[in-house]
Design a protein around this motif. Structure first.
Motif, mmCIF file in Angstrom:
data_model
loop_
_atom_site.group_PDB
_atom_site.id
_atom_site.type_symbol
_atom_site.label_atom_id
_atom_site.label_comp_id
_atom_site.label_asym_id
_atom_site.label_seq_id
_atom_site.Cartn_x
_atom_site.Cartn_y
_atom_site.Cartn_z
ATOM 1 N N CYS A 236 1.186 -10.895 -1.106
ATOM 2 C CA CYS A 236 2.085 -9.767 -1.161
ATOM 3 C C CYS A 236 3.432 -10.537 -0.978
ATOM 4 N N LYS B 245 -4.205 -8.383 -14.620
ATOM 5 C CA LYS B 245 -4.795 -6.988 -15.062
ATOM 6 C C LYS B 245 -3.901 -6.384 -16.221
ATOM 7 N N THR B 246 -2.832 -6.818 -16.553
ATOM 8 C CA THR B 246 -1.890 -6.376 -17.399
ATOM 9 C C THR B 246 -1.658 -7.223 -18.556
ATOM 10 N N ILE C 236 4.463 -5.490 -6.539
ATOM 11 C CA ILE C 236 3.212 -5.330 -6.709
ATOM 12 C C ILE C 236 2.506 -3.936 -6.534
ATOM 13 N N GLU D 202 0.769 -1.260 0.153
ATOM 14 C CA GLU D 202 0.167 0.088 -0.068
ATOM 15 C C GLU D 202 0.768 1.081 0.065
ATOM 16 N N ARG E 234 0.950 -1.873 -9.680
ATOM 17 C CA ARG E 234 -0.623 -1.515 -9.555
ATOM 18 C C ARG E 234 -0.753 0.200 -9.600
ATOM 19 N N GLU F 295 -0.852 -10.517 -9.836
ATOM 20 C CA GLU F 295 -1.841 -9.317 -10.312
ATOM 21 C C GLU F 295 -1.597 -8.796 -11.536
ATOM 22 N N ALA F 296 -0.425 -8.673 -11.989
ATOM 23 C CA ALA F 296 -0.140 -8.019 -13.270
ATOM 24 C C ALA F 296 -0.728 -9.135 -14.516
ATOM 25 N N ASN G 62 -0.351 0.829 -13.585
ATOM 26 C CA ASN G 62 -1.513 0.253 -14.356
ATOM 27 C C ASN G 62 -2.574 1.303 -14.101
ATOM 28 N N GLU G 63 -2.807 1.714 -12.892
ATOM 29 C CA GLU G 63 -3.780 2.886 -12.823
ATOM 30 C C GLU G 63 -3.533 3.918 -13.444
ATOM 31 N N HIS H 1 2.549 1.714 -3.353
ATOM 32 C CA HIS H 1 1.451 2.117 -4.222
ATOM 33 C C HIS H 1 1.130 3.739 -4.120
ATOM 34 N N LYS I 93 2.378 6.462 -7.148
ATOM 35 C CA LYS I 93 1.282 7.167 -7.507
ATOM 36 C C LYS I 93 1.357 8.538 -7.667
#
Length: 291
Positions: free
Chosen positions: A145, A157-158, A112, A85, A116, A153-154, A119-120, A88, A92
């Motif tokens: 994690c 989602k990617t 991770i 978290e 994320r 996750e990638a 990707n966002e 991320h 960002k």
């Protein structure tokens, strides 16, 4: 970690307001399962960076003059989930400031959070994973994690492309698209253009240093024989920077050894080469589109 400028560059190139590049250290080693010490990777990388020559012969550039801001390290380590978290959120924040954001770990679980965030922030993202291990487990040792889950996750989602893989658990086959895996034992074949052709315009690169053969980079937590070498890796990276919009990258899993400095220096040179390629070819795609 003591606060210094990246590579000892002058202050005028290290201020956040003016720098085009942000470097975020994440000295985290909470889920590694064999060789411990990746939390010391960022300091060893930064020390080695101070001993580099800053003129890149290949590109004929001094990319540090674009400005590299060394951000405060992400030190959250109360749990793997809290670390992800924090990474991320931090990544960002700098992406929103329109910086070219780079991250140095730490073990691979930090990716991770970095992936994320990218990707966002970027549409239709391809993640290129250069790594010895598949890292596709949905969960490991009670957490999603874990470093063994770094790109699960990638993968969902990617657009994930995996390069250099030579170690995995059979269960990870359920989460793998073998059409987009370039196994280490097949890299003697012509493969780079095929990989490039599978990428979307926006690319994020995650490099686990155990992708390299232990003969040139032994200081990593899980060394695997049969890895990649320096110039073939640079050739692939250069192709990506020339032909795609590389939006950011991370480098992880340096496990420094006081008696073996060449691994630290390889990591430092790798990071600088990637910056050099990024700004050498920054407008390359736009120029090609105009022709």
């Amino acid at each position: 970690m003591s606060k210094k400028n990246y590579a000892g560059i002058p202050d005028k190139y290290a201020r956040l307001d003016d720098a085009k590049v942000v470097l975020i250290p994440v000295p985290y080693d909470g889920t590694s399962t064999w060789g411990k010490g990746a939390d010391k990777g960022p300091d060893a990388f930064l020390e080695a960076s101070e001993n580099m020559e800053l003129f890149d012969i290949e590109t004929r550039t001094e990319v540090y003059k674009k400005g590299v801001y060394l951000a405060p390290p992400v030190t959250e380590n109360s749990s793997p989930e809290k670390m992800v978290e924090a990474v991320h959120k931090t990544v960002k924040n700098y992406i929103k400031q329109e910086k070219f954001v780079t991250i140095f770990g730490g073990e691979h679980s930090i990716s991770i959070g970095t992936i994320r965030a990218f990707n966002e922030s970027f549409e239709d993202l391809t993640v290129v994973q250069i790594d010895a291990h598949a890292d596709l487990r949905p969960e490991y040792e009670g957490t999603t994690c874990n470093h063994a889950c770094a790109v699960h996750e990638a993968s969902k989602k990617t657009n994930l492309i995996q390069v250099g893989i030579r170690s995995m658990d059979i269960s990870e086959m359920d989460h793998m698209d073998e059409n987009q895996v370039y196994w280490a034992h097949d890299l003697y074949e012509d493969w780079m253009e095929d990989a490039i052709g599978q990428m979307t315009p926006n690319v994020f690169i995650t490099i686990d240093l155990d992708a390299f053969d232990p003969s040139i980079l032994p200081s990593t937590g899980t060394p695997e024989p049969g890895g990649m070498f320096w110039y073939e890796t640079l050739e692939f990276l250069k192709l990506m920077f020339k032909k795609k919009n590389v939006v950011g990258f991370d480098i992880v899993e340096l496990n420094p050894n006081e008696n073996e400095k060449s691994s630290d220096f390889l990591a430092a040179k790798l990071y600088y080469k990637m910056l050099s390629y990024k700004f050498k070819y920054l407008n390359h795609n736009e120029d090609e589109d105009d022709e």
